[in-house]
Design a protein around this motif. Structure first.
Motif: not given
Ligand code: 13P
Ligand code: SF4
Length: 307
Positions: A122-137
């Motif tokens: 998964i790629i993330c940017t600084s504006s969605n990084a938290k959401k990307m991490v939280e999308s992982v079980p």
């Protein structure tokens, strides 16, 4: 030559779009069709119907645009406009590191090469990084690359224990906490706002931490009038334009900083003259092998679908 006028003419003639990051010089931001943060810029690149994308930013941004929209010609005014953070994660070393942790998935900050994107889930940017991490079980182990400062900030924000790659940005690693605190004494009402690529001690004293778009929104929506801004100083152009009466202070750097000031030397390689010439000559363009492009696309698309 009036570069602004000539660029406008060429843009129309060639059906080109100019996408610019907030760290570009003011005159480039002013001529762009869209100015934004890394997420906004990749979303624009993915959906544009222009024939040519002129990317007024750095190499990994233009490369991401090409990965997302390969039939377009993607131009970068100066091919040397790299990124110290992306350079801090060489693909061969990262691949070896990844092999040592086969039970981990990889979330990578968009500030990395196509090769690293291809090695990521998964790629993330600084504006969605938290959401990307939280999308992982929660039971799934995660490697976060390449920015250790953003990674550390995310560990605090999400409570997830991630394995961090030891990379950093030369600009955001150079702010002086002592000088920032001196300024805070001078302007006690000022809010310190910082980009999450900044070091932990800077983030700790900040009233707000966010992406470039997040920082702009914070200043716009805040009742406060003075802000100490810990990110690349190009953002002050847009910030001051949106808030003409507010007092914006660029966070000072350490005296022994390797870069002279809080400007990104890579972002500032782009000039109006280079922008004009690259549009005129349609070079330098970003090229990427189809196999690598397809591999890198998977992790970027995962981010876009979750954003
Ligand atoms: P954002 O604009 O996405 O916050 O990223 C900042 C940056 O480091 C660009 O190089
Ligand atoms: Fe890379 Fe830092 Fe410049 Fe952004 S500001 S492009 S992270 S070197």
């Amino acid at each position: 030559m009036n570069y602004a006028e000539e660029i406008k003419k060429l843009k129309k003639e060639k059906n080109a779009v100019i996408l610019a990051h907030y760290y570009q010089v003011g005159e480039i931001q002013d001529i762009a069709d869209y100015v934004g943060d890394s997420l906004g810029l990749s979303q624009q690149a993915a959906k544009t119907e222009a024939d040519i994308i002129v990317f007024a930013g750095v190499h990994f941004m233009a490369e991401t645009a090409k990965i997302l929209n390969p039939t377009k010609k993607v131009l970068l005014p100066d091919l040397e406009a790299g990124c110290s953070l992306a350079d801090s994660c060489p693909p061969a070393d990262f691949s070896a590191f990844k092999k040592l942790h086969p039970d981990h998935i990889v979330i990578s900050y968009i500030n990395c090469s196509a090769e690293i994107k291809a090695l990521s889930d998964i790629i993330c940017t600084s504006s969605n990084a938290k959401k990307m991490v939280e999308s992982v079980p929660p039971e799934q182990n995660i490697i976060f690359a390449p920015d250790k400062n953003l990674g550390r900030f995310l560990i605090k924000e999400t409570g997830r224990d991630m394995l961090l790659w030891d990379g950093a940005c030369i600009v955001h690693e150079s702010f002086s906490i002592d000088k920032i605190l001196e300024l805070k004494k001078q302007f006690p009402e000022a809010h310190i706002i910082a980009h999450p690529e900044s070091q932990e001690h800077i983030l700790k004293v900040s009233e707000y931490v966010g992406s470039t778009t997040g920082l702009l929104n914070y200043v716009k929506n805040s009742k406060e009038t003075t802000f100490i801004v810990a990110t690349e100083s190009g953002i002050l152009h847009q910030m001051q334009k949106e808030n003409p009466t507010k007092h914006l202070i660029a966070a000072p750097m350490d005296e022994d900083a390797t870069c002279a000031c809080n400007e990104c030397p890579y972002m500032k390689m782009n000039t109006m003259e280079k922008l004009y010439l690259c549009l005129l000559n349609e070079t330098p363009s970003i090229e990427i092998g189809e196999e690598l492009r397809k591999k890198a696309l998977v992790s970027i698309e995962r981010m876009l679908s979750l954003s």
